[in-house]
Write an enzyme that holds these catalytic residues in place. Structure first.
Site: not given
Length: 303
Positions: A56, A284
């Site tokens: 990711s 993230h």
């Protein structure tokens, strides 16, 4: 044609939902305005066949717009897509997938909520010139560990995850990094074997939180924030060492994120915190971070 293989490795896997069913494209994007704005003229860059691999940290979960296999939570604004435009890639294939581990690159199809995903290495061939790979965070369970460091009450209420993870002179994440590192070298070797004329560059994970953290903005105590970033740094160092030992180069994206971590104002962030202020998965990179990372990688290709 000059052969370039870039293996980019980066942090943490999201297990959140929300992706479209748009199929990935093998056609290279048109050279973007950013290519010229960043000082890189695609006309001066050898045409490359580019394949992006990874977790990711590469796929960009929850950054609009979604693309690729739905279960992979891939964004068309992730750094591989931006990089493909910056370098004017002749062809581009992105098989990065949220939740990927090293075995999903090498020999084990990945299970997702939309079905199994083929082994990512299958996208690489002897014709591939450039490969980016972001891998490692899921191998050491960094995201799940970071979630366990959330404290909704300031000290002394609650408990420190850093204290728990380093009790008795051990270091849970440090030990996991040491155990996983040889597998990263094996991944880099496998990519080089599949694309023998290519050059390998490994790109690491970013600066997620500043020294001392920012309790009140992010619900993580100062000592725990320092432990988590130190663990990211330890993983970066191990990735850099494995890259060097296996004929690859390492691109460090931490410097570009200084001042743009999860403690920064929302419009200055490259990486999101526990509760994102911009469209992205928790813990993230967001779209601005992906663009910044892509530029660092593109600049590295000119050296």
């Amino acid at each position: 044609m000059a052969r370039i293989l870039v293996a980019t490795t980066v942090v943490i896997a999201a297990v959140l939902a929300g992706c479209s069913t748009d199929p990935p494209s093998d056609a290279g994007p048109e050279p973007s305005a950013e290519a010229h704005a960043g000082g890189i003229d695609p006309a001066d860059t050898p045409a490359v066949d580019y394949v992006a691999l990874g977790d990711s940290g590469a796929s960009g979960p929850l950054i609009p717009k979604s693309t690729g296999a739905p279960g992979c939570l891939q964004s068309d604004s992730n750094y591989p897509h931006v990089l493909a435009g910056l370098i004017g890639a002749a062809t581009f294939t992105d098989v990065s997938c949220s939740g990927a581990r090293s075995e999903n690159i090498l020999d084990e199809p990945q299970s997702t909520n939309s079905g199994p995903i083929p082994v990512q290495l299958d996208a690489v061939s002897s014709d591939t010139d450039l490969v980016t790979i972001t891998i490692g965070g899921n191998d050491v369970d960094l995201v799940s560990t970071a979630r366990g460091c959330v404290n909704l009450s300031a000290e002394p209420d609650g408990s420190s995850c850093a204290d728990a993870l380093t009790a008795g002179g051990t270091d849970v994440i440090g030990d996991a990094v040491a155990a996983a590192a040889p597998g990263w070298g094996a991944v880099f070797d496998a990519i080089a074997a599949r694309a023998p004329e290519a050059k390998v560059v490994v790109v690491g994970y970013g600066t997620y939180v500043r020294p001392g953290g920012c309790y009140g903005t992010q619900p993580v105590w100062a000592r725990d924030a320092d432990y988590l970033q130190a663990s990211v740094d330890r993983m970066n160092d191990a990735l850099a060492a494995e890259a060097s030992e296996h004929g690859a180069s390492f691109v460090d994206v931490r410097p570009v994120g200084v001042g743009h971590d999860a403690c920064a104002d929302p419009d200055q962030r490259y990486l999101e915190g526990v509760v994102p202020a911009n469209p992205a998965a928790p813990l993230h990179p967001n779209a601005a971070g992906m663009a910044a990372f892509a530029q660092v990688v593109a600049d590295s290709l000119r050296l």
